[in-house]
Design a protein around this motif. Structure first.
Motif, PDB file in Angstrom:
ATOM      1  N   UNK A 106       0.837  -1.196   0.000  1.00  0.00           N
ATOM      2  CA  UNK A 106       0.000   0.000   0.000  1.00  0.00           C
ATOM      3  C   UNK A 106       0.871   1.246   0.000  1.00  0.00           C
ATOM      4  N   UNK A 107       1.902   1.262   0.843  1.00  0.00           N
ATOM      5  CA  UNK A 107       2.814   2.410   0.891  1.00  0.00           C
ATOM      6  C   UNK A 107       3.478   2.650  -0.459  1.00  0.00           C
ATOM      7  N   UNK A 108       3.890   1.566  -1.106  1.00  0.00           N
ATOM      8  CA  UNK A 108       4.531   1.692  -2.419  1.00  0.00           C
ATOM      9  C   UNK A 108       3.569   2.283  -3.440  1.00  0.00           C
ATOM     10  N   UNK A 109       2.329   1.804  -3.427  1.00  0.00           N
ATOM     11  CA  UNK A 109       1.320   2.328  -4.356  1.00  0.00           C
ATOM     12  C   UNK A 109       1.084   3.819  -4.122  1.00  0.00           C
ATOM     13  N   UNK A 110       0.965   4.217  -2.860  1.00  0.00           N
ATOM     14  CA  UNK A 110       0.661   5.617  -2.553  1.00  0.00           C
ATOM     15  C   UNK A 110       1.859   6.531  -2.757  1.00  0.00           C
ATOM     16  N   UNK A 144     -19.404 -12.122  -1.118  1.00  0.00           N
ATOM     17  CA  UNK A 144     -19.464 -10.821  -0.457  1.00  0.00           C
ATOM     18  C   UNK A 144     -18.285  -9.960  -0.890  1.00  0.00           C
ATOM     19  N   UNK A 145     -18.597  -8.745  -1.325  1.00  0.00           N
ATOM     20  CA  UNK A 145     -17.561  -7.793  -1.723  1.00  0.00           C
ATOM     21  C   UNK A 145     -17.615  -6.573  -0.811  1.00  0.00           C
ATOM     22  N   UNK A 146     -16.447  -6.091  -0.468  1.00  0.00           N
ATOM     23  CA  UNK A 146     -16.353  -4.946   0.426  1.00  0.00           C
ATOM     24  C   UNK A 146     -15.169  -4.082   0.022  1.00  0.00           C
ATOM     25  N   UNK A 147     -14.808  -3.132   0.868  1.00  0.00           N
ATOM     26  CA  UNK A 147     -13.702  -2.224   0.565  1.00  0.00           C
ATOM     27  C   UNK A 147     -12.420  -2.683   1.260  1.00  0.00           C
ATOM     28  N   UNK A 148     -11.297  -2.168   0.781  1.00  0.00           N
ATOM     29  CA  UNK A 148     -10.013  -2.456   1.418  1.00  0.00           C
ATOM     30  C   UNK A 148      -9.997  -1.906   2.838  1.00  0.00           C
ATOM     31  N   UNK A 149     -10.657  -0.787   3.063  1.00  0.00           N
ATOM     32  CA  UNK A 149     -10.714  -0.213   4.401  1.00  0.00           C
ATOM     33  C   UNK A 149     -11.334  -1.197   5.388  1.00  0.00           C
ATOM     34  N   UNK A 150     -12.433  -1.836   4.999  1.00  0.00           N
ATOM     35  CA  UNK A 150     -13.098  -2.789   5.883  1.00  0.00           C
ATOM     36  C   UNK A 150     -12.209  -4.005   6.118  1.00  0.00           C
ATOM     37  N   UNK A 151     -11.523  -4.457   5.087  1.00  0.00           N
ATOM     38  CA  UNK A 151     -10.621  -5.599   5.264  1.00  0.00           C
ATOM     39  C   UNK A 151      -9.505  -5.256   6.255  1.00  0.00           C
ATOM     40  N   UNK A 152      -8.965  -4.059   6.147  1.00  0.00           N
ATOM     41  CA  UNK A 152      -7.900  -3.652   7.066  1.00  0.00           C
ATOM     42  C   UNK A 152      -8.438  -3.464   8.484  1.00  0.00           C
ATOM     43  N   UNK A 153      -9.660  -2.976   8.608  1.00  0.00           N
ATOM     44  CA  UNK A 153     -10.266  -2.843   9.939  1.00  0.00           C
ATOM     45  C   UNK A 153     -10.481  -4.210  10.577  1.00  0.00           C
ATOM     46  N   UNK A 154     -10.801  -5.209   9.763  1.00  0.00           N
ATOM     47  CA  UNK A 154     -10.976  -6.556  10.313  1.00  0.00           C
ATOM     48  C   UNK A 154      -9.652  -7.095  10.840  1.00  0.00           C
ATOM     49  N   UNK A 155      -8.537  -6.738  10.192  1.00  0.00           N
ATOM     50  CA  UNK A 155      -7.215  -7.136  10.685  1.00  0.00           C
ATOM     51  C   UNK A 155      -6.919  -6.431  12.004  1.00  0.00           C
ATOM     52  N   UNK A 156      -7.202  -5.129  12.065  1.00  0.00           N
ATOM     53  CA  UNK A 156      -6.964  -4.374  13.294  1.00  0.00           C
ATOM     54  C   UNK A 156      -7.740  -4.983  14.451  1.00  0.00           C
ATOM     55  N   UNK A 157      -9.032  -5.250  14.232  1.00  0.00           N
ATOM     56  CA  UNK A 157      -9.870  -5.780  15.310  1.00  0.00           C
ATOM     57  C   UNK A 157      -9.362  -7.130  15.800  1.00  0.00           C
ATOM     58  N   UNK A 158      -9.039  -8.022  14.877  1.00  0.00           N
ATOM     59  CA  UNK A 158      -8.563  -9.348  15.271  1.00  0.00           C
ATOM     60  C   UNK A 158      -7.212  -9.281  15.960  1.00  0.00           C
ATOM     61  N   UNK A 159      -6.351  -8.390  15.498  1.00  0.00           N
ATOM     62  CA  UNK A 159      -5.017  -8.270  16.103  1.00  0.00           C
ATOM     63  C   UNK A 159      -5.066  -7.615  17.472  1.00  0.00           C
ATOM     64  N   UNK A 213       1.498   0.470  13.359  1.00  0.00           N
ATOM     65  CA  UNK A 213       1.736   1.113  12.063  1.00  0.00           C
ATOM     66  C   UNK A 213       0.464   1.121  11.216  1.00  0.00           C
ATOM     67  N   UNK A 214      -0.268   0.008  11.219  1.00  0.00           N
ATOM     68  CA  UNK A 214      -1.511  -0.071  10.451  1.00  0.00           C
ATOM     69  C   UNK A 214      -2.555   0.888  11.014  1.00  0.00           C
ATOM     70  N   UNK A 215      -2.670   0.954  12.342  1.00  0.00           N
ATOM     71  CA  UNK A 215      -3.624   1.880  12.957  1.00  0.00           C
ATOM     72  C   UNK A 215      -3.287   3.322  12.599  1.00  0.00           C
ATOM     73  N   UNK A 216      -2.009   3.652  12.613  1.00  0.00           N
ATOM     74  CA  UNK A 216      -1.582   5.013  12.239  1.00  0.00           C
ATOM     75  C   UNK A 216      -1.971   5.324  10.799  1.00  0.00           C
ATOM     76  N   UNK A 217      -1.715   4.370   9.914  1.00  0.00           N
ATOM     77  CA  UNK A 217      -2.026   4.583   8.504  1.00  0.00           C
ATOM     78  C   UNK A 217      -3.515   4.821   8.303  1.00  0.00           C
ATOM     79  N   UNK A 218      -4.351   3.978   8.904  1.00  0.00           N
ATOM     80  CA  UNK A 218      -5.793   4.127   8.735  1.00  0.00           C
ATOM     81  C   UNK A 218      -6.278   5.427   9.371  1.00  0.00           C
ATOM     82  N   UNK A 219      -5.707   5.768  10.528  1.00  0.00           N
ATOM     83  CA  UNK A 219      -6.135   7.000  11.195  1.00  0.00           C
ATOM     84  C   UNK A 219      -5.842   8.217  10.338  1.00  0.00           C
ATOM     85  N   UNK A 220      -4.656   8.288   9.762  1.00  0.00           N
ATOM     86  CA  UNK A 220      -4.318   9.437   8.915  1.00  0.00           C
ATOM     87  C   UNK A 220      -5.090   9.417   7.604  1.00  0.00           C
TER      88      UNK A 220
END
Length: 458
Positions: free
Chosen positions: A6-10, A85-100, A143-150
């Motif tokens: 994601x960082x590389x893409x952005x 089921x299709x969703x957004x990348x944001x939701x997928x990343x939030x699911x990682x945050x919650x589980x972690x 790091x992931x939480x920081x990225x999503x927050x910003x």
């Protein structure tokens, strides 16, 4: 790895952060393997509590996947019987945050190895059985939480559609995190977060309902702020760092008090999990850091670059630095560690994954020195660490050829010190390309002298 992509893409398309995060073109993998609840994976083995057979294949899921004719391994709605089921990348990343965030160890410092895997260093394959946890994953979670927050400050929408099960999981988890911040013990949080996570996993095991809730971006920001506050408190603890100043990498969470779970208490028949051993409920833990590994400092520099000067000096003072070869070892001596931690203990010191100069990790260390702004230190170290600058007679092969590891000076036979073993180019080459890209594209504080040697411009 996902966040690196994601960082590389952005870096190339910074204006497309909203499109990247909100495009509803993402699916979930419908894994036939599931992680068991604590009551089935925490077991008593010869008087000691272990975590065995934590992952099992769910037969009902296998059968459902086999019935599907199109894209069988994609998660469906209607609990596995509906549409993909299709969703957004944001939701997928939030699911990682919650589980972690719900998988922090009983001290709230490392992320538990609850799925039988030790992370990057697969030679520590016994550590999950010892209820091991890792600081690296905690740092990457921050790091992931920081990225999503910003990133949420950059989106134009005010609400995000989140599938029902994740929404309820995050809502209840947010309450648990707030209680932890307000003074609840790490062990109390560990119990509650695992309870919530196990309930969530039971609900989504076969699929999801397909119903969604609109969650405000403001609430998501607050949720991530709360997570970051709890993680910041944990990572500032003195338990994270060795007295020398080097961050730890792994921890063992020994059960100091437990009770056996009975299938029939009257007949004294214990409940047994897939491992065949009696299941237990752990009441208290004893926390112990594992010997130093280079992986922890690498992730600390990646997430907290402001600590780089201090950590660099601390690593050089520690046994992670091979003073004879002037290289960095993957770990210090593991002589005090049990053989149970994994195959790493089966090797002689200095060989392959045990206290050797493991190039994949050493190059990650060099890359983080460069990224964190320690340019002078980086150029000083690469004269002794990058393969093209080594003596071929010592290295034992062409300096145009990469290897997995270099035998360190800890190896009993000094004739092998500095010798490259097990050729493998992929990981080493990737790190080399990244480093040279940064060196060429950015400021160039180095030059070649009249002998063709790389020297720092002063």
């Amino acid at each position: 790895c996902n966040l690196d992509l994601i960082d590389t893409f952005l870096e190339i398309y910074p204006e497309r952060v909203e499109d990247l995060l909100l495009c509803r073109d993402y699916t979930f993998y419908d894994n036939p393997d599931v992680v068991l609840p604590r009551k089935f994976k925490h077991v008593l083995v010869d008087g000691k509590v272990r975590q065995y057979c934590a992952v099992v294949r769910e037969q009902e899921k296998v059968e459902r996947i086999q019935w599907r004719s199109e894209l069988p391994t994609f998660v469906r709605t209607r609990y596995g019987k509906g549409e993909i089921y299709k969703t957004s990348l944001l939701v997928k990343l939030l699911s990682i945050v919650a589980n972690r965030i719900a998988t922090l160890d009983p001290r709230g410092i490392g992320v538990e190895m609850e799925a039988d895997k030790p992370g990057w260093n697969d030679s520590m394959n016994g550590l999950p059985g010892l209820l091991g946890s890792s600081l690296c994953e905690t740092l990457e979670l921050e790091r992931l939480c920081r990225f999503l927050r910003s990133s949420l400050n950059l989106v134009s929408v005010s609400e995000i559609e989140v599938f029902e099960e994740l929404h309820e999981f995050m809502r209840e988890l947010n309450k648990a995190v707030q209680r932890r911040i307000s003074g609840a013990s790490p062990l109390a949080y560990w119990r509650k977060s695992n309870e919530l996570k196990e309930f969530y996993r039971a609900r989504v095991k076969l699929g999801i309902s397909g119903r969604e809730h609109r969650v405000s971006v403001k609430w998501l920001r607050n949720f991530l702020d709360t997570c970051l506050e709890m993680l910041g408190s944990a990572l500032s603890s003195e338990k994270v760092v060795h007295p020398l100043g080097v961050p730890y990498t792994y921890f063992i969470n020994e059960a100091s008090d437990y009770r056996i779970l009975w299938k029939d208490s009257k007949k004294k028949i214990p409940l047994c999990g897939p491992s065949g051993y009696p299941c237990v409920e752990i009441r208290k833990f004893r926390f112990r850091p594992v010997s130093l590994f280079l992986e922890g400092p690498v992730h600390m520099l990646r997430v907290h670059s402001e600590t780089a000067p201090h950590i660099y000096r601390a690593v050089r003072r520690s046994q992670l630095y091979d003073r004879k070869l002037k290289m960095f070892k993957v770990c210090e001596s593991l002589e005090r560690e049990p053989f149970e931690i994994g195959r790493v203990r089966a090797y002689a010191r200095g060989w392959l994954e045990n206290e050797s100069v493991y190039l994949h990790m050493e190059y990650k260390w060099l890359l983080e020195l460069l990224r964190s702004g320690l340019h002078r230190e980086f150029y000083r170290e690469i004269k002794n660490t990058l393969i093209p600058f080594l003596n071929p007679e010592v290295y034992g092969r062409s300096i145009l050829e990469g290897v997995s590891a270099i035998v360190s000076s800890a190896f009993p036979d000094e004739n092998f010190h500095g010798r490259g073993v097990q050729p493998r180019l992929s990981g080493v080459t990737a790190e080399m390309i990244h480093m040279w890209t940064l060196m060429v594209s950015g400021p160039r504080p180095f030059r070649l002298n009249e002998r063709g040697e790389l020297v720092l411009k002063l």
